[in-house]
Design an enzyme around this catalytic site. Structure first.
Site, mmCIF file in Angstrom:
data_model
loop_
_atom_site.group_PDB
_atom_site.id
_atom_site.type_symbol
_atom_site.label_atom_id
_atom_site.label_comp_id
_atom_site.label_asym_id
_atom_site.label_seq_id
_atom_site.Cartn_x
_atom_site.Cartn_y
_atom_site.Cartn_z
ATOM 1 N N ASP A 6 9.236 2.624 1.676
ATOM 2 C CA ASP A 6 8.147 3.571 2.005
ATOM 3 C C ASP A 6 7.970 3.199 3.635
ATOM 4 O OD1 ASP A 6 5.427 4.342 2.788
ATOM 5 O OD2 ASP A 6 4.574 3.654 1.170
ATOM 6 N N LYS A 23 2.756 9.581 8.286
ATOM 7 C CA LYS A 23 1.899 9.322 9.592
ATOM 8 C C LYS A 23 2.911 9.782 10.924
ATOM 9 C CE LYS A 23 -0.979 5.594 7.633
ATOM 10 N NZ LYS A 23 -0.553 5.081 6.330
ATOM 11 N N PHE A 45 0.808 -1.180 -0.191
ATOM 12 C CA PHE A 45 -0.077 -0.020 -0.111
ATOM 13 C C PHE A 45 0.917 1.280 -0.153
ATOM 14 C CE2 PHE A 45 -2.284 3.436 2.146
ATOM 15 C CZ PHE A 45 -3.556 3.546 1.112
HETATM 16 C C1 LIG Z 1 -0.697 5.227 5.164
HETATM 17 C C2 LIG Z 1 0.366 4.819 4.060
HETATM 18 C C3 LIG Z 1 0.394 5.634 2.945
HETATM 19 C C4 LIG Z 1 -0.402 6.587 2.533
HETATM 20 O O1 LIG Z 1 -0.288 7.888 3.340
HETATM 21 P P1 LIG Z 1 -1.501 9.040 3.061
HETATM 22 O O2 LIG Z 1 -0.989 10.113 4.298
HETATM 23 O O3 LIG Z 1 -2.824 8.415 3.569
HETATM 24 O O4 LIG Z 1 -1.508 9.543 1.886
HETATM 25 C C5 LIG Z 1 1.439 5.250 2.285
HETATM 26 N N1 LIG Z 1 2.309 4.210 2.251
HETATM 27 C C6 LIG Z 1 2.145 3.426 3.605
HETATM 28 C C7 LIG Z 1 2.851 2.389 3.759
HETATM 29 C C8 LIG Z 1 1.112 3.921 4.501
HETATM 30 O O5 LIG Z 1 0.850 2.990 5.285
#
Ligand SMILES: *Cc1c(COP(=O)(O)O)cnc(C)c1O
Length: 400
Positions: free
Chosen positions: A220, A249, A135
């Site tokens: 990521d 986050k 994701f």
């Molecule tokens: C939550 C998340 C995203 C997206 O972040 P947003 O601030 O909602 O755009 C991208 N990568 C990972 C691994 C995430 O957990």
């Protein structure tokens, strides 16, 4: 249903399946709904509220900075942006940073950087290898990088240039690599997929492969970064340094901020390549500085390790008691349990009744990502409430 949910139903686009709960205020690991009922929060704003709700250090910074300067555009320099940039560079393996407002945006930036890298250093290579079940966010390129058709099917055609391979499978990355490949994008732990932990060996082989082929290794770390795994960055837990990493986050402790960072050799963006109006604004950066500084100086990492170990123990105890819990997995304060059946929604509902907020990333999986400052007695209290909730669902469904 409270009046707020009725009113929301009239005006909201229904993009989120929401739990029928209106949260009015929070303090530490606790939140209160609009009727005054108190809940222990094991969702933490989706791994965002690293210092808990309304931490006094964050409130203090917000008040002070909001009286000084909130935004001024990236046409100028601001002091909080420089200070946060220095703090992140000093405490990571990275050399440069670009600030934005969210995780998806951070990944968009990293994707653009990888494409430019391919253009300059890999004969125009543009393809990015990412993994199935990953994701990376909801913007079009981030969704294209995301290895899950559920997020893509209503929005075809996807931007091209993304190849998906099974997670934790180095051979798959090797055979997907071509002269068109410029980067590998990967989560150190797949969070949204239900907390899937890869092997250390896989991560180290990935590093070796990218070095051999001249590919950028991009992590990521939107979910794993800023202490979530008990280390400041997730890569530390695997003994591997990426070339590029994205953050969001936990970085702002609840105030929106994202960033992508790169090592010098990978930092190929030049003036005109990328930009943002709000990204790196002094308000968000001042809070980001407060959060990261607090995490480093106030033993938050040690606490995340300690409370994380307590959480693992508690979940394992529940597994022994409720035999339909088939797996406990995760690291630090990013953990999950899996059930034999698709009951995570039922347990989530029962948990709310018992004053515990949970997240169910899959029909058979519950995820735990409380604030990094949670104490061991608070973890124990959460486990007690979870035990009750699971017991209620087991009884109602006749599970053994
Ligand atoms: C939550 C998340 C995203 C997206 O972040 P947003 O601030 O909602 O755009 C991208 N990568 C990972 C691994 C995430 O957990």
């Amino acid at each position: 249903m409270s009046q707020w949910q009725d009113r929301a139903a009239k005006v909201y686009m229904t993009t989120n399946k929401r739990v029928p709960l209106t949260i009015e205020r929070g303090k530490g690991v606790w939140v209160w709904d609009d009727s005054g009922k108190k809940y222990l929060d094991f969702v933490g704003g989706w791994a965002v509220n690293s210092l808990g709700h309304c931490h006094p250090a964050i409130t203090k910074t917000l008040i002070a900075q909001s009286k000084k300067l909130i935004q001024t555009s990236n046409q100028f320099y601001t002091i909080p942006q420089v200070q946060l940039g220095e703090l992140l560079v000093k405490n990571s393996c990275m050399d440069q940073v670009f600030f934005c407002n969210s995780g998806a945006e951070a990944n968009e930036g990293a994707i653009k950087l990888a494409r430019k890298y391919g253009k300059l250093k890999r004969n125009g290579a543009y393809e990015i290898i990412s993994t199935e079940g990953s994701f990376h966010g909801r913007t079009l390129a981030a969704v294209a990088a995301t290895g899950n058709v559920h997020y893509q099917e209503n929005f075809l055609p996807m931007p091209s240039g993304f190849v998906h391979v099974p997670y934790n499978d180095i051979e798959a990355v090797m055979s997907a690599t071509t002269e068109k490949t410029c980067a590998v994008l990967i989560e150190p732990i797949q969070g949204e997929n239900g907390v899937i932990v890869p092997s250390k060996e896989y991560m180290q082989q990935l590093r070796k492969w990218c070095d051999e082929k001249g590919l950028l290794l991009m992590f990521d770390e939107v979910q794993t970064g800023i202490g979530r795994l008990g280390t400041l960055f997730g890569y530390e837990a695997f003994g591997v340094e990426p070339d590029v990493m994205t953050l969001a986050k936990g970085l702002g402790g609840g105030v929106p901020i994202g960033a992508f960072m790169a090592k010098k050799h990978a930092a190929v963006l030049t003036p005109g390549d990328h930009g943002t109006t709000f990204g790196g604004n002094p308000l968000a950066c001042a809070v980001g500085y407060t959060v990261v500084d607090y995490v480093i100086k106030r033993k938050v990492l040690a606490n995340a390790k300690k409370s994380g170990a307590r959480l693992t123990k508690g979940l394992q105890k529940l597994q022994k008691k409720h035999r339909f819990v088939t797996e406990v997995r995760g690291q630090g304060l990013l953990q999950a349990i899996q059930f034999k059946d698709d009951i995570s929604g039922d347990v989530l509902t029962a948990a709310i009744k018992n004053g515990l907020l949970l997240n169910a990333p899959r029909p058979n999986t519950l995820r735990f990502m409380p604030p990094l400052v949670i104490t061991t007695p608070e973890v124990d209290e959460g486990m007690k409430r979870l035990d009750t909730a699971i017991g209620e669902v087991a009884k109602a469904k006749g599970l053994k």
